[in-house]
Write an enzyme that holds these catalytic residues in place. Sequence first.
Site, PDB file in Angstrom:
ATOM      1  N   GLU A  61       1.629 -11.454   5.920  1.00  0.00           N
ATOM      2  CA  GLU A  61       0.654 -10.715   6.729  1.00  0.00           C
ATOM      3  C   GLU A  61       1.128 -10.885   8.170  1.00  0.00           C
ATOM      4  O   GLU A  61       1.010 -11.961   8.751  1.00  0.00           O
ATOM      5  CB  GLU A  61      -0.755 -11.299   6.544  1.00  0.00           C
ATOM      6  CG  GLU A  61      -1.294 -11.242   5.118  1.00  0.00           C
ATOM      7  CD  GLU A  61      -1.896  -9.889   4.743  1.00  0.00           C
ATOM      8  OE1 GLU A  61      -1.832  -8.951   5.579  1.00  0.00           O
ATOM      9  OE2 GLU A  61      -2.412  -9.761   3.620  1.00  0.00           O
ATOM     10  N   HIS A  97       0.827  -1.210   0.000  1.00  0.00           N
ATOM     11  CA  HIS A  97       0.000   0.000   0.000  1.00  0.00           C
ATOM     12  C   HIS A  97       0.864   1.265   0.000  1.00  0.00           C
ATOM     13  O   HIS A  97       2.053   1.199  -0.323  1.00  0.00           O
ATOM     14  CB  HIS A  97      -1.005  -0.037   1.161  1.00  0.00           C
ATOM     15  CG  HIS A  97      -1.679  -1.382   1.293  1.00  0.00           C
ATOM     16  ND1 HIS A  97      -2.702  -1.781   0.469  1.00  0.00           N
ATOM     17  CD2 HIS A  97      -1.430  -2.435   2.118  1.00  0.00           C
ATOM     18  CE1 HIS A  97      -3.070  -3.024   0.789  1.00  0.00           C
ATOM     19  NE2 HIS A  97      -2.304  -3.439   1.783  1.00  0.00           N
ATOM     20  N   HIS A 157       2.824  -6.799   4.690  1.00  0.00           N
ATOM     21  CA  HIS A 157       1.431  -6.430   4.931  1.00  0.00           C
ATOM     22  C   HIS A 157       1.031  -6.741   6.369  1.00  0.00           C
ATOM     23  O   HIS A 157       1.738  -7.452   7.095  1.00  0.00           O
ATOM     24  CB  HIS A 157       0.496  -7.220   3.996  1.00  0.00           C
ATOM     25  CG  HIS A 157       0.613  -6.825   2.562  1.00  0.00           C
ATOM     26  ND1 HIS A 157      -0.209  -5.889   1.987  1.00  0.00           N
ATOM     27  CD2 HIS A 157       1.496  -7.213   1.604  1.00  0.00           C
ATOM     28  CE1 HIS A 157       0.142  -5.724   0.712  1.00  0.00           C
ATOM     29  NE2 HIS A 157       1.182  -6.518   0.462  1.00  0.00           N
ATOM     30  N   GLU A 174      -2.037   0.408   7.951  1.00  0.00           N
ATOM     31  CA  GLU A 174      -1.195  -0.666   7.434  1.00  0.00           C
ATOM     32  C   GLU A 174      -0.057  -0.080   6.608  1.00  0.00           C
ATOM     33  O   GLU A 174       1.077  -0.574   6.671  1.00  0.00           O
ATOM     34  CB  GLU A 174      -2.035  -1.623   6.585  1.00  0.00           C
ATOM     35  CG  GLU A 174      -1.237  -2.781   6.027  1.00  0.00           C
ATOM     36  CD  GLU A 174      -2.048  -3.659   5.079  1.00  0.00           C
ATOM     37  OE1 GLU A 174      -3.254  -3.393   4.908  1.00  0.00           O
ATOM     38  OE2 GLU A 174      -1.460  -4.601   4.500  1.00  0.00           O
TER      39      GLU A 174
HETATM   40 ZN    ZN Z   1      -2.156  -5.281   2.753  1.00  0.00          ZN
END
Ligand code: ZN
Length: 327
Positions: A291, A117, A209, A154
């Site tokens: 993640e 992102h 992430h 995030e």
């Molecule tokens: Zn993400």
Amino acid sequence: MSYVGPDFEPPRPPRRPLRGPLTVAVAALVPGALVGWLAWQTVGDSGGDESAAQTSSSSSSSGRSATLGSSDDGKEQPGGGTDRTGDGDEPGGSPSASAPAASGPLKGKVVVIDPGHNSGNFQHTSEINQKVNIGTNWKECDTTGTSTNDGYTEAKFTLDVARRMRAILEEEGATVKFTQDGDRAWGPCVDERAEIGNKAKADAVVSIHADGSGAGNRGFHVILPGPVHSGAADTRPIVASSRDLGEHVAGRFLRVTGSAPSNYIGDGTGLDVRTDLGGLNLSTVPKVFIECGNMRDSTDAAQLTSGAWRQKAAQGISEGIVSFLHG
Ligand code: ZN
């Protein structure tokens, strides 16, 4: 982030902590999680047999990719625009792209880090909503990412961990490149993120992430590319090497952070295979996503917002990369 809710994926027991009434309720299910945990211990020890052991323990996750909605290419809700700025946990290393160490075990190796992102994506929704071709289909260029309930985004998390990793990996002698370093207004798009790793001829790429699943869903998981051959996507040459990378990253992440593998994805292995992510589909070099935890769970969020914990996360991922490259 994902929206894998209890309707689809009943939460599995975390390896720890087990406290209160939950201890009794989940006791019967603990052995299953323990198998995954033990598998990681094997990987972390870098023995010669980890691939076989891990493949065995994680094979059940590979067929589930199509139904899992943990999509970092999918729709994600904004972080609320209240991104916390005062946590005082800036990375110890400078964000500048310092010259690699003259020597070190990773001399000559190229590592691309992809901070998922971009904080600017919130202000550039029309740009990031443009569709790009990921081989199998068209998807949004990029997404905003998730955030904690308190508004720690995030995007801020991923860039912080990435910068900490750069300091560690450059110390090992690696040449480290970023897909973005907080130096562009939005994006890049997922296809460009993949292209950056490809053009760099990276020896390893890790996309950072944190998930946005339901409260109670906890732990980390590493996303591996499944076999895809469609359009510009052909992951077949990187599936095996990416799994090797992912197993090393997961094993070291577990060891250094003490976090448990996800209790909602991957059957306790901390691994998930997906064929719907452009950043993986379009890669021609070994690549995984991680993640690191679930920002929407308060216990995980307490870790993700801690600079000390992020340093451990960066250390764990970096050690996994080093271990993979030494393989
Ligand atoms: Zn993400």
